[in-house]
Design a protein around this motif. Structure first.
Motif, PDB file in Angstrom:
ATOM      1  N   GLU A 214       0.798  -1.227   0.000  1.00 52.60           N
ATOM      2  CA  GLU A 214       0.000   0.000   0.000  1.00 52.60           C
ATOM      3  C   GLU A 214       0.836   1.286   0.000  1.00 52.60           C
ATOM      4  OE1 GLU A 214      -3.121  -0.092  -0.404  1.00 52.60           O
ATOM      5  OE2 GLU A 214      -3.702  -2.135   0.173  1.00 52.60           O
ATOM      6  N   HIS A 215       2.007   1.235   0.609  1.00 51.63           N
ATOM      7  CA  HIS A 215       2.805   2.457   0.788  1.00 51.63           C
ATOM      8  C   HIS A 215       3.447   2.902  -0.529  1.00 51.63           C
ATOM      9  CE1 HIS A 215       5.214   5.391   3.025  1.00 51.63           C
ATOM     10  NE2 HIS A 215       6.216   5.054   2.233  1.00 51.63           N
ATOM     11  N   ARG A 216       3.223   4.149  -0.877  1.00 54.30           N
ATOM     12  CA  ARG A 216       3.826   4.722  -2.081  1.00 54.30           C
ATOM     13  C   ARG A 216       5.057   5.536  -1.704  1.00 54.30           C
ATOM     14  NH1 ARG A 216      -1.450   5.504  -1.894  1.00 54.30           N
ATOM     15  NH2 ARG A 216      -1.200   7.661  -1.190  1.00 54.30           N
ATOM     16  N   GLY A 217       6.041   5.539  -2.589  1.00 55.55           N
ATOM     17  CA  GLY A 217       7.251   6.302  -2.345  1.00 55.55           C
ATOM     18  C   GLY A 217       8.248   5.542  -1.487  1.00 55.55           C
ATOM     19  N   PRO A 218       9.344   6.202  -1.088  1.00 65.31           N
ATOM     20  CA  PRO A 218      10.370   5.534  -0.282  1.00 65.31           C
ATOM     21  C   PRO A 218       9.846   5.102   1.085  1.00 65.31           C
ATOM     22  CG  PRO A 218      11.223   7.563  -1.264  1.00 65.31           C
ATOM     23  CD  PRO A 218       9.739   7.576  -1.475  1.00 65.31           C
ATOM     24  N   VAL A 219      10.315   3.959   1.551  1.00 65.73           N
ATOM     25  CA  VAL A 219       9.999   3.471   2.897  1.00 65.73           C
ATOM     26  C   VAL A 219      10.984   4.106   3.882  1.00 65.73           C
ATOM     27  CG1 VAL A 219      10.008   1.410   4.370  1.00 65.73           C
ATOM     28  CG2 VAL A 219       8.972   1.326   2.089  1.00 65.73           C
ATOM     29  N   ASP A 220      10.516   4.366   5.082  1.00 64.00           N
ATOM     30  CA  ASP A 220      11.353   4.967   6.110  1.00 64.00           C
ATOM     31  C   ASP A 220      12.662   4.196   6.270  1.00 64.00           C
ATOM     32  OD1 ASP A 220      11.217   6.949   8.591  1.00 64.00           O
ATOM     33  OD2 ASP A 220      12.043   5.044   9.305  1.00 64.00           O
ATOM     34  N   LEU A 221      13.740   4.941   6.387  1.00 62.44           N
ATOM     35  CA  LEU A 221      15.069   4.316   6.476  1.00 62.44           C
ATOM     36  C   LEU A 221      15.180   3.367   7.656  1.00 62.44           C
ATOM     37  CD1 LEU A 221      17.358   7.378   5.648  1.00 62.44           C
ATOM     38  CD2 LEU A 221      17.139   5.285   4.299  1.00 62.44           C
ATOM     39  N   PHE A 294       7.018  -2.575  -6.953  1.00 70.01           N
ATOM     40  CA  PHE A 294       7.546  -3.932  -6.779  1.00 70.01           C
ATOM     41  C   PHE A 294       9.069  -3.927  -6.852  1.00 70.01           C
ATOM     42  CE2 PHE A 294       8.756  -8.119  -8.496  1.00 70.01           C
ATOM     43  CZ  PHE A 294       8.205  -8.933  -7.525  1.00 70.01           C
ATOM     44  N   VAL A 295       9.641  -3.265  -7.844  1.00 73.68           N
ATOM     45  CA  VAL A 295      11.104  -3.232  -7.980  1.00 73.68           C
ATOM     46  C   VAL A 295      11.734  -2.472  -6.815  1.00 73.68           C
ATOM     47  CG1 VAL A 295      13.018  -2.409  -9.423  1.00 73.68           C
ATOM     48  CG2 VAL A 295      11.065  -3.559 -10.476  1.00 73.68           C
ATOM     49  N   ARG A 296      11.058  -1.439  -6.317  1.00 76.43           N
ATOM     50  CA  ARG A 296      11.530  -0.771  -5.091  1.00 76.43           C
ATOM     51  C   ARG A 296      11.693  -1.791  -3.965  1.00 76.43           C
ATOM     52  NH1 ARG A 296       7.040   1.998  -1.542  1.00 76.43           N
ATOM     53  NH2 ARG A 296       6.684  -0.267  -1.372  1.00 76.43           N
ATOM     54  N   ASN A 297      10.681  -2.648  -3.776  1.00 74.29           N
ATOM     55  CA  ASN A 297      10.749  -3.680  -2.736  1.00 74.29           C
ATOM     56  C   ASN A 297      11.891  -4.653  -2.994  1.00 74.29           C
ATOM     57  OD1 ASN A 297       8.382  -2.510  -1.786  1.00 74.29           O
ATOM     58  ND2 ASN A 297       7.047  -4.062  -2.693  1.00 74.29           N
ATOM     59  N   VAL A 298      12.076  -5.034  -4.248  1.00 73.08           N
ATOM     60  CA  VAL A 298      13.145  -5.961  -4.619  1.00 73.08           C
ATOM     61  C   VAL A 298      14.506  -5.364  -4.269  1.00 73.08           C
ATOM     62  CG1 VAL A 298      14.296  -7.100  -6.563  1.00 73.08           C
ATOM     63  CG2 VAL A 298      11.785  -7.120  -6.406  1.00 73.08           C
ATOM     64  N   LEU A 299      14.666  -4.070  -4.504  1.00 70.66           N
ATOM     65  CA  LEU A 299      15.943  -3.419  -4.205  1.00 70.66           C
ATOM     66  C   LEU A 299      16.197  -3.355  -2.701  1.00 70.66           C
ATOM     67  CD1 LEU A 299      15.819  -0.660  -6.925  1.00 70.66           C
ATOM     68  CD2 LEU A 299      17.620  -2.389  -6.687  1.00 70.66           C
ATOM     69  N   TYR A 300      15.155  -3.173  -1.900  1.00 72.97           N
ATOM     70  CA  TYR A 300      15.351  -3.237  -0.449  1.00 72.97           C
ATOM     71  C   TYR A 300      15.836  -4.643  -0.056  1.00 72.97           C
ATOM     72  CZ  TYR A 300      12.671   1.145  -0.095  1.00 72.97           C
ATOM     73  OH  TYR A 300      12.227   2.438  -0.214  1.00 72.97           O
ATOM     74  N   PRO A 323      11.526   7.848  -8.940  1.00 71.19           N
ATOM     75  CA  PRO A 323      12.392   8.330  -7.855  1.00 71.19           C
ATOM     76  C   PRO A 323      12.538   7.336  -6.701  1.00 71.19           C
ATOM     77  CG  PRO A 323      10.833  10.038  -8.534  1.00 71.19           C
ATOM     78  CD  PRO A 323      10.417   8.786  -9.222  1.00 71.19           C
ATOM     79  N   ALA A 324      11.473   6.616  -6.364  1.00 76.01           N
ATOM     80  CA  ALA A 324      11.562   5.666  -5.254  1.00 76.01           C
ATOM     81  C   ALA A 324      12.450   4.483  -5.614  1.00 76.01           C
ATOM     82  CB  ALA A 324      10.167   5.185  -4.854  1.00 76.01           C
ATOM     83  N   VAL A 325      12.416   4.061  -6.883  1.00 82.46           N
ATOM     84  CA  VAL A 325      13.276   2.966  -7.333  1.00 82.46           C
ATOM     85  C   VAL A 325      14.736   3.417  -7.305  1.00 82.46           C
ATOM     86  CG1 VAL A 325      13.901   1.497  -9.290  1.00 82.46           C
ATOM     87  CG2 VAL A 325      11.486   1.854  -8.709  1.00 82.46           C
ATOM     88  N   ALA A 326      15.005   4.609  -7.828  1.00 84.64           N
ATOM     89  CA  ALA A 326      16.379   5.121  -7.831  1.00 84.64           C
ATOM     90  C   ALA A 326      16.901   5.281  -6.405  1.00 84.64           C
ATOM     91  CB  ALA A 326      16.434   6.449  -8.581  1.00 84.64           C
ATOM     92  N   ASP A 327      16.049   5.771  -5.512  1.00 82.29           N
ATOM     93  CA  ASP A 327      16.438   5.920  -4.104  1.00 82.29           C
ATOM     94  C   ASP A 327      16.749   4.562  -3.485  1.00 82.29           C
ATOM     95  OD1 ASP A 327      16.334   7.410  -1.352  1.00 82.29           O
ATOM     96  OD2 ASP A 327      14.914   5.755  -1.146  1.00 82.29           O
ATOM     97  N   ALA A 328      15.906   3.548  -3.772  1.00 82.78           N
ATOM     98  CA  ALA A 328      16.140   2.208  -3.238  1.00 82.78           C
ATOM     99  C   ALA A 328      17.423   1.613  -3.799  1.00 82.78           C
ATOM    100  CB  ALA A 328      14.948   1.304  -3.570  1.00 82.78           C
ATOM    101  N   ALA A 329      17.720   1.921  -5.067  1.00 84.44           N
ATOM    102  CA  ALA A 329      18.961   1.422  -5.680  1.00 84.44           C
ATOM    103  C   ALA A 329      20.184   2.024  -4.988  1.00 84.44           C
ATOM    104  CB  ALA A 329      18.974   1.746  -7.166  1.00 84.44           C
ATOM    105  N   ARG A 330      20.137   3.319  -4.708  1.00 81.66           N
ATOM    106  CA  ARG A 330      21.268   3.960  -4.001  1.00 81.66           C
ATOM    107  C   ARG A 330      21.454   3.342  -2.623  1.00 81.66           C
ATOM    108  NH1 ARG A 330      18.941   8.520  -6.511  1.00 81.66           N
ATOM    109  NH2 ARG A 330      17.734   9.027  -4.632  1.00 81.66           N
TER     110      ARG A 330
END
Length: 337
Positions: A214-221, A294-300, A323-330
């Motif tokens: 459900e959560h959109r964007g970056p997840v809390d660090l 989904f790819v954001r989650n995979v990168l985490y 942006p959330a995917v790129a942030d997760a990749a970094r």
């Protein structure tokens, strides 16, 4: 009851009946949950509180609510994948076909039979309508909401979906189910992110199922490292429940992960573009969150893997348009550096 016999014929594991106004307390409980902000980004919970908090208001003509259980009990250890850092953990319920389609079709068949037999009206609901299925199911005696707030039953365990049929047909109600958790804390202690502020309370903002779906964007660090390799949903609190020793085998094979298949490799999932993601998860609940989330989650999960070989996979997404995917990749590259 003839309806219960027909429900079993249609494939449901269990059926119980209650009335639409059986749970007057849920309006106040829902308001407290939303007022505390524990619903996170799920704005639809606040927007439709009137209906969600009062099932009788959803369809005032309804006289009975038929609650049904649909089993999806896994045939493998749902926690085994958590120990495979190169693979992604997808919640058991989402490893096969989308339950919304299967359960709704089954409910409609049962509903048509009820209409033909009794000359009443019906409405069927599976998860997507503003219906508080779990409190209604407990009021009907189908099971009880455990300390993890999910429904469980002494004769079914934890692994089942809920469906509801509202009808104008007056039916005798079943006795509500009491909770049988006792002093057990297994589900509370198993939560990787501490999403339960107290027994029978959930803060969705810390729940991995919420964060990955459900959560959109970056997840809390502060939460990313606790997500492990869970890329869609989380089964921890369900899997550890002692009542699962009474779980029955699921009859619907479309929910079950194909025999001999392994959980998906993170390296493969990270490289999915939108078209490949849609093709791979066609007919699956996973499809609804879209490729980017989904790819954001995979990168985490890659960042949590501890596998240096996956660093280059993450690096390949540093310039992703999302942006959330790129942030997760970094974040993943930094973790594996």
């Amino acid at each position: 009851m003839r309806i219960a016999a027909q429900a079993r014929t249609e494939g449901f594991a269990k059926m119980r009946v209650t009335v639409p106004d059986a749970v007057p307390q849920i309006a106040a409980r829902l308001a407290q949950f939303v007022d505390a902000g524990r619903h996170g980004q799920m704005g639809w919970m606040a927007e439709r509180m009137h209906w969600r908090g009062d099932p009788a208001a959803l369809w005032p003509e309804a006289r009975s609510v038929i609650m049904l259980a649909e089993l999806y009990t896994p045939r493998h250890d749902p926690m085994a994948v958590v120990g495979q850092p190169d693979r992604g953990a997808i919640s058991v319920y989402a490893q096969g076909r989308d339950y919304h389609d299967i359960v709704k079709a089954r409910l409609k068949r049962l509903g048509r039979w009820i209409v033909a037999e009794y000359g009443c009206e019906i409405k069927v609901f599976v998860d997507t309508a503003p219906v508080m299925e779990k409190p209604l199911a407990q009021a009907a005696g189908l099971g009880w909401q455990g300390k993890h707030t999910n429904l469980l039953a002494r004769d079914l365990g934890s692994w089942f979906f809920l469906g509801a049929i509202f009808t104008t047909l007056p039916l005798p109600s079943d006795a509500p189910e009491a909770q049988h958790c006792g002093a057990c804390r297994a589900c509370l202690d198993a939560c990787p992110t501490g999403a339960f502020p107290a027994p029978f309370q959930l803060d969705a903002r810390r729940c991995i199922s919420y964060l990955t779906i459900e959560h959109r964007g970056p997840v809390d660090l502060g939460l990313r490292a606790r997500m492990g390799n869970r890329i869609y949903g989380c089964d921890d609190c369900l899997a550890v429940c002692p009542w699962n020793k009474f779980a029955r085998e699921a009859a619907e094979m479309r929910y079950i992960r194909a025999e001999g298949t392994e959980p998906p490799l993170l390296a493969e999932l990270a490289q999915l573009d939108d078209a490949a993601f849609r093709a791979r998860f066609s007919g699956s609940p996973v499809k609804r969150i879209g490729r980017d989330r989904f790819v954001r989650n995979v990168l985490y999960a890659i960042g949590n893997s501890g596998l240096p070989a996956l660093r280059e996979v993450a690096a390949g997404l540093l310039d992703d348009p999302d942006p959330a995917v790129a942030d997760a990749a970094r974040w993943a590259v930094g973790r594996l550096a």
